[in-house]
Structure formats: structure tokens, C-alpha cells
Write a protein that holds these residues in place. Structure first.
Motif, PDB file in Angstrom:
ATOM      1  N   ILE A   1     -29.401  18.336  22.374  1.00 52.22           N
ATOM      2  CA  ILE A   1     -30.683  19.029  22.227  1.00 52.22           C
ATOM      3  C   ILE A   1     -31.088  19.075  20.754  1.00 52.22           C
ATOM      4  CG2 ILE A   1     -31.823  21.279  22.445  1.00 52.22           C
ATOM      5  CD1 ILE A   1     -30.276  21.712  25.011  1.00 52.22           C
ATOM      6  N   ILE A   2     -30.111  19.358  19.884  1.00 52.06           N
ATOM      7  CA  ILE A   2     -30.426  19.387  18.447  1.00 52.06           C
ATOM      8  C   ILE A   2     -30.787  17.987  17.951  1.00 52.06           C
ATOM      9  CG2 ILE A   2     -29.560  20.051  16.181  1.00 52.06           C
ATOM     10  CD1 ILE A   2     -27.644  21.959  17.553  1.00 52.06           C
ATOM     11  N   ALA A   3     -30.107  16.950  18.487  1.00 54.04           N
ATOM     12  CA  ALA A   3     -30.441  15.573  18.103  1.00 54.04           C
ATOM     13  C   ALA A   3     -31.859  15.213  18.550  1.00 54.04           C
ATOM     14  CB  ALA A   3     -29.428  14.613  18.723  1.00 54.04           C
ATOM     15  N   LEU A   4     -32.236  15.632  19.748  1.00 52.49           N
ATOM     16  CA  LEU A   4     -33.599  15.352  20.227  1.00 52.49           C
ATOM     17  C   LEU A   4     -34.639  16.128  19.420  1.00 52.49           C
ATOM     18  CD1 LEU A   4     -32.826  15.334  24.042  1.00 52.49           C
ATOM     19  CD2 LEU A   4     -33.639  13.393  22.706  1.00 52.49           C
ATOM     20  N   SER A   5     -34.264  17.319  18.933  1.00 56.50           N
ATOM     21  CA  SER A   5     -35.196  18.041  18.055  1.00 56.50           C
ATOM     22  C   SER A   5     -35.363  17.295  16.733  1.00 56.50           C
ATOM     23  CB  SER A   5     -34.689  19.470  17.812  1.00 56.50           C
ATOM     24  OG  SER A   5     -33.585  19.485  16.941  1.00 56.50           O
ATOM     25  N   THR A   6     -34.289  16.651  16.248  1.00 52.36           N
ATOM     26  CA  THR A   6     -34.415  15.798  15.058  1.00 52.36           C
ATOM     27  C   THR A   6     -35.399  14.669  15.312  1.00 52.36           C
ATOM     28  OG1 THR A   6     -32.133  16.275  14.430  1.00 52.36           O
ATOM     29  CG2 THR A   6     -33.149  14.340  13.440  1.00 52.36           C
ATOM     30  N   LEU A   7     -35.285  14.055  16.489  1.00 49.26           N
ATOM     31  CA  LEU A   7     -36.194  12.965  16.851  1.00 49.26           C
ATOM     32  C   LEU A   7     -37.642  13.446  16.868  1.00 49.26           C
ATOM     33  CD1 LEU A   7     -36.040  10.009  17.675  1.00 49.26           C
ATOM     34  CD2 LEU A   7     -35.775  10.736  20.036  1.00 49.26           C
ATOM     35  N   SER A   8     -37.856  14.641  17.381  1.00 50.97           N
ATOM     36  CA  SER A   8     -39.208  15.203  17.411  1.00 50.97           C
ATOM     37  C   SER A   8     -39.742  15.451  16.001  1.00 50.97           C
ATOM     38  CB  SER A   8     -39.195  16.501  18.217  1.00 50.97           C
ATOM     39  OG  SER A   8     -40.463  17.090  18.248  1.00 50.97           O
ATOM     40  N   GLN A   9     -38.892  15.981  15.120  1.00 52.93           N
ATOM     41  CA  GLN A   9     -39.345  16.263  13.753  1.00 52.93           C
ATOM     42  C   GLN A   9     -39.552  14.988  12.943  1.00 52.93           C
ATOM     43  OE1 GLN A   9     -40.265  19.461  13.029  1.00 52.93           O
ATOM     44  NE2 GLN A   9     -39.742  19.584  15.195  1.00 52.93           N
ATOM     45  N   LEU A  10     -38.783  13.941  13.238  1.00 52.04           N
ATOM     46  CA  LEU A  10     -39.049  12.651  12.608  1.00 52.04           C
ATOM     47  C   LEU A  10     -40.414  12.129  13.029  1.00 52.04           C
ATOM     48  CD1 LEU A  10     -35.566  10.942  13.018  1.00 52.04           C
ATOM     49  CD2 LEU A  10     -36.653  11.540  10.866  1.00 52.04           C
ATOM     50  N   GLY A  11     -40.793  12.415  14.272  1.00 53.79           N
ATOM     51  CA  GLY A  11     -42.148  12.074  14.714  1.00 53.79           C
ATOM     52  C   GLY A  11     -43.209  12.817  13.934  1.00 53.79           C
ATOM     53  N   VAL A  12     -42.938  14.091  13.589  1.00 52.24           N
ATOM     54  CA  VAL A  12     -43.890  14.859  12.774  1.00 52.24           C
ATOM     55  C   VAL A  12     -44.048  14.210  11.399  1.00 52.24           C
ATOM     56  CG1 VAL A  12     -44.329  17.097  11.694  1.00 52.24           C
ATOM     57  CG2 VAL A  12     -43.398  17.003  14.002  1.00 52.24           C
ATOM     58  N   MET A  13     -42.927  13.778  10.796  1.00 49.23           N
ATOM     59  CA  MET A  13     -43.010  13.131   9.474  1.00 49.23           C
ATOM     60  C   MET A  13     -43.784  11.819   9.554  1.00 49.23           C
ATOM     61  SD  MET A  13     -39.057  13.665   8.340  1.00 49.23           S
ATOM     62  CE  MET A  13     -38.193  15.128   8.915  1.00 49.23           C
ATOM     63  N   MET A  14     -43.512  11.024  10.582  1.00 48.65           N
ATOM     64  CA  MET A  14     -44.234   9.760  10.737  1.00 48.65           C
ATOM     65  C   MET A  14     -45.713  10.008  11.015  1.00 48.65           C
ATOM     66  SD  MET A  14     -42.355   7.106  10.273  1.00 48.65           S
ATOM     67  CE  MET A  14     -40.667   6.543  10.223  1.00 48.65           C
ATOM     68  N   ALA A  15     -46.020  11.052  11.774  1.00 49.38           N
ATOM     69  CA  ALA A  15     -47.429  11.392  12.014  1.00 49.38           C
ATOM     70  C   ALA A  15     -48.122  11.779  10.720  1.00 49.38           C
ATOM     71  CB  ALA A  15     -47.519  12.523  13.033  1.00 49.38           C
ATOM     72  N   SER A  16     -47.394  12.472   9.836  1.00 52.40           N
ATOM     73  CA  SER A  16     -47.969  12.828   8.538  1.00 52.40           C
ATOM     74  C   SER A  16     -48.300  11.581   7.726  1.00 52.40           C
ATOM     75  CB  SER A  16     -46.988  13.725   7.776  1.00 52.40           C
ATOM     76  OG  SER A  16     -47.479  14.027   6.497  1.00 52.40           O
ATOM     77  N   LEU A  17     -47.397  10.582   7.756  1.00 53.83           N
ATOM     78  CA  LEU A  17     -47.699   9.324   7.067  1.00 53.83           C
ATOM     79  C   LEU A  17     -48.863   8.611   7.746  1.00 53.83           C
ATOM     80  CD1 LEU A  17     -44.077   8.046   6.391  1.00 53.83           C
ATOM     81  CD2 LEU A  17     -45.774   8.607   4.663  1.00 53.83           C
ATOM     82  N   GLY A  18     -48.929   8.697   9.083  1.00 51.05           N
ATOM     83  CA  GLY A  18     -50.046   8.093   9.798  1.00 51.05           C
ATOM     84  C   GLY A  18     -51.370   8.752   9.502  1.00 51.05           C
ATOM     85  N   LEU A  19     -51.329  10.024   9.092  1.00 43.90           N
ATOM     86  CA  LEU A  19     -52.551  10.746   8.689  1.00 43.90           C
ATOM     87  C   LEU A  19     -52.856  10.574   7.201  1.00 43.90           C
ATOM     88  CD1 LEU A  19     -51.867  14.043  10.672  1.00 43.90           C
ATOM     89  CD2 LEU A  19     -53.661  12.376  11.171  1.00 43.90           C
ATOM     90  N   ALA A  20     -52.130   9.659   6.528  1.00 43.04           N
ATOM     91  CA  ALA A  20     -52.305   9.387   5.099  1.00 43.04           C
ATOM     92  C   ALA A  20     -51.950  10.605   4.247  1.00 43.04           C
ATOM     93  CB  ALA A  20     -53.736   8.923   4.801  1.00 43.04           C
ATOM     94  N   LEU A  21     -50.823  11.271   4.605  1.00 37.66           N
ATOM     95  CA  LEU A  21     -50.365  12.450   3.865  1.00 37.66           C
ATOM     96  C   LEU A  21     -48.891  12.275   3.476  1.00 37.66           C
ATOM     97  CD1 LEU A  21     -51.898  15.080   6.310  1.00 37.66           C
ATOM     98  CD2 LEU A  21     -52.818  14.454   4.059  1.00 37.66           C
ATOM     99  N   PRO A  22     -48.584  11.357   2.539  1.00 40.95           N
ATOM    100  CA  PRO A  22     -47.174  11.124   2.190  1.00 40.95           C
ATOM    101  C   PRO A  22     -46.514  12.325   1.519  1.00 40.95           C
ATOM    102  CG  PRO A  22     -48.634   9.898   0.724  1.00 40.95           C
ATOM    103  CD  PRO A  22     -49.491  10.461   1.804  1.00 40.95           C
ATOM    104  N   SER A  23     -47.270  13.128   0.765  1.00 38.39           N
ATOM    105  CA  SER A  23     -46.681  14.312   0.127  1.00 38.39           C
ATOM    106  C   SER A  23     -46.219  15.321   1.167  1.00 38.39           C
ATOM    107  CB  SER A  23     -47.693  14.969  -0.816  1.00 38.39           C
ATOM    108  OG  SER A  23     -48.048  14.093  -1.845  1.00 38.39           O
TER     109      SER A  23
END
Length: 571
Positions: free
Chosen positions: A271-293
């Protein structure tokens, strides 16, 4: 005695490096907003200069500080958690190699040395995943290694394509005819390392590694290396057509898939590993929104509370006689009060509870996603994934705190081991104050969006909706049923949309059958008939037929001579 002192010496060394070099440099470079690029010349042959570039900038220093801070705490935690391991020294050396590979990737903006750090992470992660040397660990290590080898091959291709530019410096990437292929290879390599769809199946499988390794891998090293690589290449990648759309699509699907899978999972570490996967998606979404900072900000805050989650989970598993199934754990508040308090803090930070570490970065990303021109389906997936994050976090804590224990009678454990308590307290402080500190001191220039109040409260509303729904389901039926339903939807969600069989057995069946056919036809067939073994059999058979002629040498000689004379006379 040496085995017990090895993690302590490593921990003290990392703290020394952190206090004498990393913290002063980070404070100076962040507040002065400076970047220094050093060209270290190794040798000069005629007109060819062989140099190693070193970059010291706020991005790298902040990430290196997070890596070293978490590593020092994990070393201290390991000295108690793995105290009875006979190969403690080997384990510590592998973890140190892991940290060294990550820092090489951070400080050397050169594709050749990036490959060394990238490959170093892959090899050491494989060795650490198979550390317990059982069939489950070997299977997990193989899927981890093979998936990461895809990224290694893509990095090798990008090195070849970058020869067209006459250098391998990441910071000087220029548009050429090979730029689309080069940048696509870099993006796909980052997606493999960060376990985005369709390369997600290796991340939960890597839970076969020891818990200190999981805390390091899932917080600040292996899985975040892909995000950090995209942050380094972002100036060139942002000019590529469809780059942002690709990242947004994969990130939103990964978040939604990980959230659904975590809702049906009963293994605590998975469950904790899958939460990591979800948060990595949040980081990638931030890059997809042109927000690298903001991606770097969320990467830093996520590392603090995710390492804390794994530490607390490892301590609970060790205290509960290696039980990690939520269906048999429960009523741990009176047995492990400090660990449950720290785990509650980490879970609240994961959900994005206001004024904890995860809130400052995650809430900002979701708010800016409503302000940017984005596809409505991607927005729906982002906010549904946010609701699922709070839902499985509440279910996770309810199973540990409120559910009756089915493993052993209630007894007082109250772990007073300082090697577990001190790192837990340090990371708890990071999970509470880390987000606010970084928001005020290191990321003050991120613009706050001016959006209507209803959009401003959307992220918090979805978080509360997911938590409320999970609480209602928990109160009605606390435990996951021991006999799970056999419906297709259940198995689809519980198996990560069948990614594990699709990326292992499904892909391997037909190549294995083809290789077996070729083995029987060529290697064990015509090659043996026409090769050495066939020649040996033919010569042996011929020799056995000629051998009777050689039994009586005189008779054979006279017979052959007579036949030769008759033939000569006839001719």
C-alpha cells in the motif's frame, strides 16, 4: 562488534558530510541564487580534452541534502532493524554504493557519467531486492532489473544520438535533427525509472527488499531519479511537441491506477509502495503542467514523509513477528504509541492535510492544474486520485488503530530503542515543518494562482470526500473480506490493471516458446547433425564397418594385394 559499529560509522560519516559541506553550501547557493559549473580536466590528447563537469546549483544541493538526511536516519534505523543480519557489513556497503550513485547523477550533468550513476542505481537496487535470497525476492529482482534495463538502453541510445551535437553536456542540449528521438528516449527512460504506466509493475514487486532499502528507494533515490532527470533536461524537453500532453496523460492514469489498487490491497508495504506510485504521478503531472519548481518541491516534501512511513511500517512488522497483512493487524495504539503517532503524521502529510509537508506542494499543483488550460478528463482523474489517496490512507490507519487484532493477544511493546526512535522523530519533524520551511525559504517565488474560491477549495474538498467515504466504509465493515470477491473489476483493480502479468508472463510466453523451438531445431538439431557430434557419429559408424577387415592383418593384406593386381590386369 565490528558488524554493529559499521552502520553507526556510516551514519556518523553521512552526518559529518551533511553538516560540514551540504548544509552550508545549500544555504549559500539557495539564498544567493547562484550556480557554479566546474570543468575538471582529466587529460588532454592532442586537441581532445577529457573533462568531468560538476554543477553546484540550488536544485542539486537541495536534492542531495534530502538524500543524505534520509540516508543518515536510515543508517541509524538499520543498526537496530538488521542487528541480527550476519551480512550487515555487505548490506551497508551496498546502501552506500546506492547513495554514491544517486549523488553522481545529481552533481555531474554529463550523459556518460549519468549512465554510470543510472546503471549504478539499477545494479545495486537489483542486488538489494534479491538480498534475502528466496524465490519471491529473485522474481521481484528480475522484473526490477529488466524494466530498468529498458531505461538503460534508452540512455545508451540518447548518448549515441547526442554525438551529433559534439558533446554530452545535459545543460547545453541544442535542437538538431536527432533532438526528437533523443528527447523521447530521455522521457521514456525517466518513465521506466519512475514506474509510470506501462512500466509500473516493478515498483510494488521491489517490496521484497529489506525495509530500510524500501525507505531509501521509494523516498529519495531510485524512483525519483527519473523525475530529477526530467527536471535537469526540462529546458530542452519543454520545447518538444506533445511532451507536456504525454506526461499529463501517463501521470493521471498512473495516479488513478495506483489509488484503485491501494484500495483493494491488504499488504502494508505494498500500500505504501502504491502511494509512492501515486505521488510520482503528482510530480510528473507538475512537469506536464510546465511547473518544474513545484515538481522539485513535491519531490523534496514527499521524500520526508515517505521515508517516515516505511520506517514506521518496518518497525511494526518487526514488532508483530513479521506480519504485514492489514487483515490480521490492529489495536496497535496501546502497543506502539510513538510509531502510530509518527505514522499518522506521515499519512496526513500524504493526504495533503493543511500545514503539513505534503500540503504546500500537492495543493499548489492541484490548484494550478485548474488554472491551466488542461483536458477536463485529466483534471477529473487528478482529483479522483486525490480522493483515493485520502481514502486508502484512512483505511490503512483504521486497520492499524481501530480494528481488533487477530495476530496475538494485546501486550505492551512500547519500543524504547533509540536507534528507531531518534530517526523516527527527526523524520516526523521533517514531515511537520519541512513543507513550510521549504515554502518560505527555498520556493518563495512560485506564483500563487488567483482563482475563484470554489476552485481553491476543490483539492481540499476531494480530500475530505475521500476520507469521509473511507470512514463510512470502515465503520460499516472494518476488515477486508478474507475470501475476496471473484469479479473482474476486483481483480482488475487489485492487479494494477493486469500490468504485472502483461509485463512478465504475457511478454515472455511466446519468446520462450520460440527460443525452445529454435533450440530443438538448430542447436540440438541441424547443428549437432552437421557439426562435431554428427561428424563423430558418422566417422565412428564408418570405422566400425571397416574394423572387421583389420582383424587378420596378413589375410587382409593378401586380399587387398590380390584385388589390386586383378584390377591392374583388367585395366
Amino acid at each position: 562488534m565490528l558488524l554493529k559499529s559499521t552502520p553507526k560509522i556510516s551514519m556518523l560519516t553521512i552526518w559529518l558530510i551533511l553538516s560540514l559541506t551540504s548544509i552550508p553550501l545549500m544555504i549559500y547557493f539557495i539564498f544567493m541564487n547562484k550556480t557554479i559549473l566546474i570543468q575538471w580536466s582529466l587529460m588532454t590528447i592532442s586537441s581532445m580534452h577529457i573533462t568531468i563537469p560538476l554543477i553546484i546549483d540550488p536544485v542539486g544541493l537541495l536534492f542531495s541534502f534530502i538524500v543524505l538526511f534520509i540516508s543518515a536516519n536510515i543508517m541509524q534505523f538499520s543498526s537496530s532493524y538488521m542487528a541480527h543480519d550476519p551480512f550487515m557489513k555487505r548490506f551497508i556497503h551496498l546502501v552506500l554504493l546506492f547513495i554514491l550513485s544517486m549523488n553522481m547523477l545529481i552533481y555531474i550533468p554529463h550523459l556518460m557519467f549519468l549512465l554510470l550513476g543510472w546503471d549504478g542505481l539499477g545494479i545495486t537496487s537489483f542486488v538489494l531486492v534479491i538480498y534475502y535470497q528466496n524465490p519471491k525476492s529473485l522474481a521481484a529482482g528480475m522484473i526490477t532489473a529488466l524494466t530498468n534495463r529498458i531505461g538503460d538502453a534508452l540512455i545508451l541510445l540518447s548518448i549515441a544520438w547526442m554525438l551529433n551535437q559534439g558533446h554530452w553536456m545535459i545543460l547545453q542540449t541544442e535542437p538538431t535533427n536527432f533532438s526528437p528521438s533523443l528527447l523521447l528516449a530521455i522521457t521514456l527512460a525517466a518513465l521506466t525509472k519512475s514506474a509510470q504506466i506501462p512500466f509500473s509493475s516493478w515498483l510494488p514487486a521491489a517490496m521484497a527488499a529489506p525495509t530500510p532499502v524500501s525507505a531509501l528507494v521509494h523516498s529519495s533515490t531510485l524512483v525519483t531519479a527519473g523525475v530529477f532527470l526530467l527536471i535537469r533536461f526540462y529546458p530542452a524537453l519543454s520545447m518538444t511537441k506533445n511532451f507536456h500532453a504525454l506526461l499529463l496523460l501517463t501521470a493521471s492514469l498512473t495516479m488513478f491506477m495506483a489509488g484503485l489498487s491501494a484500495m483493494f490491497e491488504s499488504d502494508m508495504k505494498k500500500i505504501i509502495a502504491l502511494s509512492t506510485l501515486s505521488q510520482l504521478g503528482v510530480m510528473m503531472a507538475s512537469l506536464g503542467l510546465a511547473l518544474p519548481s513545484l515538481a522539485l518541491f513535491h519531490l523534496s516534501t514527499h521524500a520526508l514523509f515517505k521515508a517516515l512511513l516505511f520506517m514506521c511500517a518496518g518497525s511494526i512488522i518487526s514488532s508483530m513477528h513479521h506480519a504485514q497483512d492489514l487483515r490480521i493487524l490492529g489495536a496497535l495504539t496501546n502497543q506502539l504509541p510513538m510509531l502510530l503517532s509518527s505514522m499518522t503524521i506521515a499519512n496526513l502529510a500524504l493526504c495533503g492535510t493543511p500545514f503539513l509537508a505534503g500540503f504546500y506542494s500537492k495543493d499548489m499543483i492541484l490548484e494550478l492544474s485548474t488554472a491551466n488550460p488542461t483536458n477536463i478528463l485529466i483534471l477529473i482523474l487528478l482529483f479522483l486520485s486525490t480522493a483515493l489517496t485520502s481514502a486508502y490512507s484512512i483505511r490503512f490507519m483504521a486497520s492499524l488503530v481501530w480494528s481488533p487484532s487477530m495476530s496475538s493477544p494485546l501486550h505492551q511493546i512500547n519500543n524504547k530503542d533509540l536507534d528507531i526512535s531518534i530517526p523516527t522523530l527527526f523524520l516526523s519533524m521533517g514531515a511537520i515543518f519541512g513543507g513550510a520551511t521549504m515554502s518560505w525559504l527555498m520556493f518563495p517565488s512560485i506564483p500563487e494562482p488567483f482563482i475563484p474560491l470554489q476552485l481553491k477549495l476543490t483539492a481540499t474538498s476531494f480530500t475530505l470526500f475521500g476520507a469521509t467515504l473511507s470512514m463510512l466504509l470502515t465503520l460499516s465493515k472494518t476488515k477486508i473480506p478474507l475470501n475476496p470477491p471473484t469479479s473482474l473489476i476486483y481483480h482488475l483493480s487489485a492487479s494494477m490493471w493486469f500490468l504485472t502479468p502483461l509485463s512478465s508472463q504475457f511478454l515472455m510466453k511466446y519468446p520462450l516458446l520460440t527460443s525452445m523451438l529454435l533450440l530443438k531445431t538448430i542447436d540440438s538439431g541441424w547443428n549437432e547433425t552437421l557439426g562435431g557430434q554428427g561428424t563423430k557419429l558418422m566417422s565412428s559408424s564408418l570405422y566400425m564397418k571397416i574394423q572387421p577387415w583389420q582383424n587378420n592383418l596378413i589375410t587382409s593384406h593378401l586380399t587387398l594385394m590380390s584385388m589390386t593386381l586383378l584390377l591392374f590386369l583388367f585395366l
